[in-house]
Scaffold this active site. Structure first.
Site, PDB file in Angstrom:
ATOM      1  N   THR B 131       1.369  35.520  57.310  1.00 34.36           N
ATOM      2  CA  THR B 131       0.348  36.470  58.278  1.00 34.36           C
ATOM      3  C   THR B 131      -1.124  36.220  57.984  1.00 34.36           C
ATOM      4  O   THR B 131      -1.423  35.830  56.849  1.00 34.36           O
ATOM      5  CB  THR B 131       0.775  37.817  58.118  1.00 34.36           C
ATOM      6  OG1 THR B 131       2.432  38.064  58.268  1.00 34.36           O
ATOM      7  CG2 THR B 131      -0.136  38.775  58.939  1.00 34.36           C
ATOM      8  N   PRO B 133      -5.160  37.481  59.226  1.00 31.30           N
ATOM      9  CA  PRO B 133      -5.846  38.677  59.907  1.00 31.30           C
ATOM     10  C   PRO B 133      -5.741  38.815  61.482  1.00 31.30           C
ATOM     11  O   PRO B 133      -5.714  39.970  62.159  1.00 31.30           O
ATOM     12  CB  PRO B 133      -7.373  38.626  59.528  1.00 31.30           C
ATOM     13  CG  PRO B 133      -7.105  37.996  58.383  1.00 31.30           C
ATOM     14  CD  PRO B 133      -6.044  37.004  58.441  1.00 31.30           C
ATOM     15  N   GLY B 136       0.350  37.787  63.432  1.00 36.27           N
ATOM     16  CA  GLY B 136       1.577  37.879  62.805  1.00 36.27           C
ATOM     17  C   GLY B 136       2.579  37.501  63.253  1.00 36.27           C
ATOM     18  O   GLY B 136       2.805  36.390  62.966  1.00 36.27           O
ATOM     19  N   PHE B 161      -1.702  40.628  54.197  1.00 35.53           N
ATOM     20  CA  PHE B 161      -0.265  41.344  54.014  1.00 35.53           C
ATOM     21  C   PHE B 161       0.494  40.585  52.878  1.00 35.53           C
ATOM     22  O   PHE B 161       1.861  40.581  53.323  1.00 35.53           O
ATOM     23  CB  PHE B 161       0.216  41.790  55.258  1.00 35.53           C
ATOM     24  CG  PHE B 161      -0.621  42.665  56.434  1.00 35.53           C
ATOM     25  CD1 PHE B 161      -1.671  43.180  56.149  1.00 35.53           C
ATOM     26  CD2 PHE B 161      -0.221  42.115  57.475  1.00 35.53           C
ATOM     27  CE1 PHE B 161      -2.441  43.916  56.907  1.00 35.53           C
ATOM     28  CE2 PHE B 161      -1.093  42.810  58.462  1.00 35.53           C
ATOM     29  CZ  PHE B 161      -2.135  43.635  58.112  1.00 35.53           C
ATOM     30  N   ILE B 162      -0.008  39.867  51.916  1.00 33.92           N
ATOM     31  CA  ILE B 162       0.796  38.846  51.331  1.00 33.92           C
ATOM     32  C   ILE B 162       1.382  39.650  49.964  1.00 33.92           C
ATOM     33  O   ILE B 162       0.638  39.900  49.171  1.00 33.92           O
ATOM     34  CB  ILE B 162      -0.005  37.779  50.738  1.00 33.92           C
ATOM     35  CG1 ILE B 162      -0.635  37.142  52.070  1.00 33.92           C
ATOM     36  CG2 ILE B 162       0.845  36.604  50.181  1.00 33.92           C
ATOM     37  CD1 ILE B 162       0.181  36.763  53.152  1.00 33.92           C
ATOM     38  N   THR B 163       2.827  39.923  50.154  1.00 35.64           N
ATOM     39  CA  THR B 163       3.467  40.600  49.029  1.00 35.64           C
ATOM     40  C   THR B 163       3.487  39.617  47.611  1.00 35.64           C
ATOM     41  O   THR B 163       3.641  38.410  48.004  1.00 35.64           O
ATOM     42  CB  THR B 163       4.933  40.709  49.822  1.00 35.64           C
ATOM     43  OG1 THR B 163       4.935  41.539  50.548  1.00 35.64           O
ATOM     44  CG2 THR B 163       5.870  41.405  48.412  1.00 35.64           C
ATOM     45  N   GLU B 246      15.194  36.264  54.675  1.00 31.06           N
ATOM     46  CA  GLU B 246      14.223  37.401  54.469  1.00 31.06           C
ATOM     47  C   GLU B 246      14.703  38.690  55.105  1.00 31.06           C
ATOM     48  O   GLU B 246      14.858  39.552  54.691  1.00 31.06           O
ATOM     49  CB  GLU B 246      12.857  37.078  55.024  1.00 31.06           C
ATOM     50  CG  GLU B 246      12.142  38.124  54.644  1.00 31.06           C
ATOM     51  CD  GLU B 246      10.676  37.640  55.248  1.00 31.06           C
ATOM     52  OE1 GLU B 246      10.265  36.680  55.663  1.00 31.06           O
ATOM     53  OE2 GLU B 246       9.704  38.843  55.002  1.00 31.06           O
ATOM     54  N   GLN B 283      26.831  74.577  57.962  1.00 36.23           N
ATOM     55  CA  GLN B 283      27.240  73.570  58.808  1.00 36.23           C
ATOM     56  C   GLN B 283      25.986  72.667  59.283  1.00 36.23           C
ATOM     57  O   GLN B 283      26.155  71.512  59.286  1.00 36.23           O
ATOM     58  CB  GLN B 283      27.989  74.080  59.987  1.00 36.23           C
ATOM     59  CG  GLN B 283      28.614  73.132  60.835  1.00 36.23           C
ATOM     60  CD  GLN B 283      29.368  73.607  62.316  1.00 36.23           C
ATOM     61  OE1 GLN B 283      28.548  74.190  62.925  1.00 36.23           O
ATOM     62  NE2 GLN B 283      30.543  73.673  62.202  1.00 36.23           N
ATOM     63  N   GLY B 367       8.722  41.215  58.066  1.00 35.76           N
ATOM     64  CA  GLY B 367       9.751  39.874  58.148  1.00 35.76           C
ATOM     65  C   GLY B 367      10.427  39.779  59.753  1.00 35.76           C
ATOM     66  O   GLY B 367      11.258  39.019  59.983  1.00 35.76           O
TER      67      GLY B 367
END
Lengths: 258, 383
Positions: B131, B133, B136, B161-163, B246, B283, B367
């Site tokens: 991804t 800027p 995506g 957004f790099i894990t 993934e 209930q 993902g």
């Protein structure tokens, strides 16, 4: 070195113990079963002994035929090489002495020079079988071992006695080493080893295969009951000085423990 | 949650491995989960500890240090590690699961031998960098460029957004080697100490707090040809293959997360009293719990069935897209209701369901978004 380890399959230590409806023992139906807590230390020590001195480890279990799965995951997957599961009706109903006779005969047949056992089973906690095996084989036994080493054909074992006193015992093989909490840190089984454990040799035998006719329990157990529920706790109000005084009064007059 | 639905997918080896993962989560993650989530990171040493316990890479080839297991061993690890209470830790440990497949599938044996064993041993951290800027889901819009310069490539661009990107030692980076939208994409392994590579910033997120997430800058990073994975232009197809695994693991995370929230809510409902009885006897709450349990089982059933297709080597892109979307919706709904059952306490940071509800928000985005999944499913319908 030809190493043996005895491993009993028992309910997991976290299990909520249920008593059979007729009070004849613990009901393990539906419970998660594993190699007993102290037996885990025995399995680990047996494997470490093999890793240090070469040789092979055989696990010995007296139990149900369905214990096979747990012997594979709880012993063979960790590095034990083969297993003997003594699992006919006579074996399942054997008492401590009968169990010891079966194990001693199997250990003798396998030609072990040293056997590791757990201090006590997780379920009944009898602590009888290890000493009986040693007696039946005519071997030495060291109980409650927290440290262990072998050099050549002699061993040194540290025993944890009461009040923090340690006793160091030396001797020569063969010997039964009964393992205490803290002896080692049992390893995790690795996934490849879990899968290989499926194919490791495991022989299912019965009392007759060991030439033993009579292993029936010499005593019977009955009237199992859960411990009485704990009474509700009491909170003593007030400042520290008066609360302490009240606590002492209650301990002396009501609980009568001081 | 007690259920007897799913025995067929798991054999004794999965059961035994489940015990290992559960023990690891209980001993190594749970005692620290809150501390790590609040601190925004878990200790780097956890990678090696997880590798040593065999829970880091169960379904990777043994030849490179993996566990040699199947898809369902991976599922077992995903489910049980979540029980440690820190989704961020699970996905942080799991970033190799998206970073290494291009190397395994497209790389030469020399590249596999060089890059994979240190990661599978937990000594190095791997991340996947796709991804940007400006792009995506529309992967064909990747603008990071790799320009050939003798025996090297010069890579320039930005990723976000790099894990695991803040701490990664090696990054599998998708870069453009020609202008062809799809055929011009190629994977490269960028190593942390290569001049020109830098972490622009660590990003703060809604959930997954214990997992570091980065924006990365590439300023003419000189990458040897030996670090190019596969021939030029092979990146897009490799990426598409990567997505299946993934998305499956995100679907697994969905039902695992939902099950954790459900277990918490059930226990709370059984002990919280209102109007003179436990709220589990109302209930309104009982039926909520019944629906949550049903939703979780439906998600598991779909995900396991999709996984079984993958395990059998059958195409499963559409099934996995359905499983992921369904799991994300189940996680969203179950976590929402779990917070509702906890009431005011559910809105407090100290309650476990508050964290899970935040973590669940990622699932319809990461993902491949919910909308992309529906496009895949719709294409399969011929519309």
């Amino acid at each position: 070195m030809n190493i043996g380890v005895c491993a009993k399959i028992s309910p997991h230590a976290d299990a909520r113990i249920k008593i059979k409806s007729d009070g004849s023992g613990v009901d393990t139906k539906g419970e998660k079963l594993v190699v007993g807590d102290y037996d885990e230390y025995a399995v680990e020590e047996a494997i470490r002994t093999k890793e240090a001195h070469k040789g092979a480890v055989t696990a010995f279990t007296v139990g149900a035929t369905s214990d096979e799965k747990l012997v594979r995951s709880g012993a063979l997957a960790l590095g034990v090489d083969k297993a003997v599961l003594i699992s006919d009706d006579a074996a399942v109903n054997a008492g401590p002495l009968g169990t010891a006779k079966l194990l001693a005969a199997a250990i003798k047949e396998a030609g072990c020079e040293i056997v590791f056992t757990g201090k006590a089973a997780t379920d009944d906690g009898n602590s009888q079988v290890s000493a009986m095996i040693a007696e039946l084989l005519g071997w030495a036994q060291v109980s409650q071992v927290t440290k262990f080493a072998i050099e050549g054909t002699s061993f040194t074992a540290t025993r944890a006695m009461d009040a923090g006193v340690l006793q160091i015992v030396s001797g020569s093989l063969p010997v039964v080493i009964t393992c205490e909490d803290g002896l080692n840190d049992p390893r995790y089984p690795k996934l490849p080893d879990i899968m290989k454990a499926k194919r490791k040799p495991l022989s299912k035998i019965g009392a007759g295969d060991l030439g033993l006719a009579d292993v029936a329990a010499t005593s019977s157990e009955s009237n199992f009951a859960p411990p009485p529920p704990r009474p509700a706790s009491r909170i003593i109000e007030g400042d520290a000085a008066s609360a302490a005084q009240e606590l002492v009064r209650l301990l002396r007059e009501e609980a009568k423990v001081i | 949650m007690k259920t007897a639905l799913f025995d067929g997918y798991f054999d004794d080896s999965h059961d035994a491995f489940r015990d290992v993962c559960r023990r690891f989560a209980r001993e190594q993650i749970a005692p620290h989960a809150t501390e790590w989530e609040e601190a925004g990171a878990f200790p780097r040493e956890l990678y090696a500890l997880a590798a040593k316990a065999g829970v880091l890479a169960p379904n990777w080839p043994e030849a490179y240090g993996g566990g040699g297991g199947d898809v369902f061993h991976g599922i077992v690890a995903g489910e049980e590690l979540q029980r440690g209470g820190s989704t961020g830790t699970v996905v942080g440990l799991g970033s190799l699961g998206i970073a290494l497949p291009p190397i395994l599938n497209l790389g030469t044996d020399a590249q596999r031998q060089r890059f994979m064993p240190p990661v599978l041993a937990g000594e190095q951290i791997a991340a996947l960098a796709i991804t940007e800027p400006g792009t995506g889901s529309d992967v064909a819009g990747v603008r990071t460029r790799a320009v050939r310069d003798g025996d090297d490539y010069l890579i320039s661009g930005a990723k976000t957004f790099i894990t695991s990107g803040v701490r990664a030692d090696l990054l599998t980076v998708l870069a453009r080697t020609s202008d062809d939208p799809h055929q011009g994409l190629t994977f490269f392994v960028v190593e942390r100490d290569m001049p020109g590579f830098s972490v622009s910033r660590a990003l703060k997120k809604t959930g997954w707090w214990a997992s570091d997430t980065a924006e990365l800058a590439f300023d003419e990073v000189r990458v040897p040809v030996a670090n190019r994975i596969g021939p030029e232009g092979s990146g897009f197809l490799a990426l598409m293959q990567n997505f299946e695994a993934e998305r499956l693991m995100l679907a697994v995370n969905g039902h695992a997360l939902a099950e954790c929230a459900f277990d918490e809510a059930l226990a709370y409902a059984k002990q919280r009293e209102a109007f003179g009885r436990t709220i589990s006897r109302f209930q309104a709450i009982r039926h909520k719990l019944a629906d949550m349990a049903t939703q979780i089982n439906s998600s598991k059933a779909l995900t396991y069935a999709s996984a079984a297709r993958m395990q059998a080597g059958k195409p499963a892109m559409i099934e996995v897209a359905q499983a992921k979307n369904h799991a994300a919706a189940v996680a969203r709904d179950v976590c929402w209701e779990a917070v509702q059952i906890f009431g005011g306490m559910g809105y407090m940071r100290e309650s476990p369901v508050e964290r899970l509800a935040r973590d669940a928000r990622l699932l319809p985005i990461g993902g491949g978004t919910n909308e992309i999944m529906r496009e895949i499913i719709a294409k399969g319908l011929g519309v």
